[in-house]
Design a protein around this motif. Structure first.
Motif, PDB file in Angstrom:
ATOM      1  N   LYS A 111       0.808  -1.227   0.000  1.00 43.61           N
ATOM      2  CA  LYS A 111       0.000   0.000   0.000  1.00 43.61           C
ATOM      3  C   LYS A 111       0.839   1.274   0.000  1.00 43.61           C
ATOM      4  O   LYS A 111       0.434   2.281  -0.555  1.00 43.61           O
ATOM      5  CB  LYS A 111      -0.937   0.000   1.207  1.00 43.61           C
ATOM      6  N   LYS A 112       1.990   1.255   0.617  1.00 44.13           N
ATOM      7  CA  LYS A 112       2.793   2.467   0.768  1.00 44.13           C
ATOM      8  C   LYS A 112       3.585   2.846  -0.483  1.00 44.13           C
ATOM      9  O   LYS A 112       4.171   3.912  -0.536  1.00 44.13           O
ATOM     10  CB  LYS A 112       3.746   2.316   1.943  1.00 44.13           C
TER      11      LYS A 112
ATOM     12  N   PHE B 101       2.716   3.767  -3.550  1.00 45.36           N
ATOM     13  CA  PHE B 101       2.254   4.950  -4.260  1.00 45.36           C
ATOM     14  C   PHE B 101       2.229   6.171  -3.352  1.00 45.36           C
ATOM     15  O   PHE B 101       2.431   7.288  -3.820  1.00 45.36           O
ATOM     16  CB  PHE B 101       0.888   4.690  -4.882  1.00 45.36           C
ATOM     17  N   HIS B 102       2.017   5.950  -2.066  1.00 43.40           N
ATOM     18  CA  HIS B 102       2.023   7.068  -1.121  1.00 43.40           C
ATOM     19  C   HIS B 102       3.407   7.720  -1.073  1.00 43.40           C
ATOM     20  O   HIS B 102       3.527   8.940  -1.052  1.00 43.40           O
ATOM     21  CB  HIS B 102       1.600   6.585   0.270  1.00 43.40           C
ATOM     22  N   TYR B 103       4.452   6.892  -1.063  1.00 44.94           N
ATOM     23  CA  TYR B 103       5.826   7.397  -0.999  1.00 44.94           C
ATOM     24  C   TYR B 103       6.466   7.533  -2.371  1.00 44.94           C
ATOM     25  O   TYR B 103       7.638   7.875  -2.473  1.00 44.94           O
ATOM     26  CB  TYR B 103       6.674   6.489  -0.108  1.00 44.94           C
ATOM     27  N   ARG B 104       5.724   7.248  -3.431  1.00 43.30           N
ATOM     28  CA  ARG B 104       6.193   7.371  -4.818  1.00 43.30           C
ATOM     29  C   ARG B 104       7.506   6.635  -5.046  1.00 43.30           C
ATOM     30  O   ARG B 104       8.455   7.177  -5.620  1.00 43.30           O
ATOM     31  CB  ARG B 104       6.315   8.835  -5.209  1.00 43.30           C
ATOM     32  N   LYS B 105       7.531   5.395  -4.631  1.00 44.45           N
ATOM     33  CA  LYS B 105       8.739   4.588  -4.793  1.00 44.45           C
ATOM     34  C   LYS B 105       8.888   4.134  -6.243  1.00 44.45           C
ATOM     35  O   LYS B 105       7.910   3.902  -6.932  1.00 44.45           O
ATOM     36  CB  LYS B 105       8.674   3.371  -3.880  1.00 44.45           C
ATOM     37  N   ARG B 106      10.118   3.996  -6.690  1.00 46.49           N
ATOM     38  CA  ARG B 106      10.406   3.497  -8.032  1.00 46.49           C
ATOM     39  C   ARG B 106      10.622   1.994  -8.030  1.00 46.49           C
ATOM     40  O   ARG B 106      10.304   1.319  -8.994  1.00 46.49           O
ATOM     41  CB  ARG B 106      11.645   4.170  -8.595  1.00 46.49           C
ATOM     42  N   ILE B 107      11.205   1.494  -6.966  1.00 49.95           N
ATOM     43  CA  ILE B 107      11.484   0.070  -6.829  1.00 49.95           C
ATOM     44  C   ILE B 107      10.867  -0.410  -5.532  1.00 49.95           C
ATOM     45  O   ILE B 107      10.988   0.248  -4.497  1.00 49.95           O
ATOM     46  CB  ILE B 107      12.999  -0.199  -6.843  1.00 49.95           C
ATOM     47  N   SER B 108      10.203  -1.561  -5.606  1.00 47.74           N
ATOM     48  CA  SER B 108       9.490  -2.061  -4.438  1.00 47.74           C
ATOM     49  C   SER B 108       9.342  -3.573  -4.531  1.00 47.74           C
ATOM     50  O   SER B 108       9.442  -4.149  -5.617  1.00 47.74           O
ATOM     51  CB  SER B 108       8.106  -1.416  -4.379  1.00 47.74           C
ATOM     52  N   PRO B 109       9.055  -4.217  -3.407  1.00 39.92           N
ATOM     53  CA  PRO B 109       8.679  -5.633  -3.468  1.00 39.92           C
ATOM     54  C   PRO B 109       7.309  -5.779  -4.130  1.00 39.92           C
ATOM     55  O   PRO B 109       6.476  -4.880  -4.054  1.00 39.92           O
ATOM     56  CB  PRO B 109       8.604  -6.059  -2.002  1.00 39.92           C
TER      57      PRO B 109
END
Length: 74
Positions: A43-44, A46-54
């Motif tokens: 969930k987080k 898009f909130h933190y606008r991450k480029r790379i994520s699990p």
């Protein structure tokens, strides 16, 4: 299953079937070994606008997780 280090712009989880087919295209031997039921971002992301994520990958059977690991997806 939790796949680490996936670029967020490569997988559109809003279009489940397209996202699953993209994973199968990138890992051709995987389709015969594992049935992917769904994918989702935490969930987080898009909130933190991450480029790379699990990326969460839901499979049909617990044994199929081993195929994901053996084929190098994880």
């Amino acid at each position: 299953v939790l796949a680490h280090g996936i670029r967020v712009d490569q997988v559109d989880t809003k279009k489940q079937m397209e996202a699953i087919q993209a994973i199968y295209r990138q890992n051709p031997g995987l389709q015969a070994k594992a049935e992917i039921l769904g994918v989702a971002w935490p969930k987080k992301v898009f909130h933190y606008r991450k480029r790379i994520s699990p990326l969460y990958i839901k499979v049909a059977e617990p044994e199929q997780v081993n195929h994901l690991i053996d084929d190098g997806l994880i």
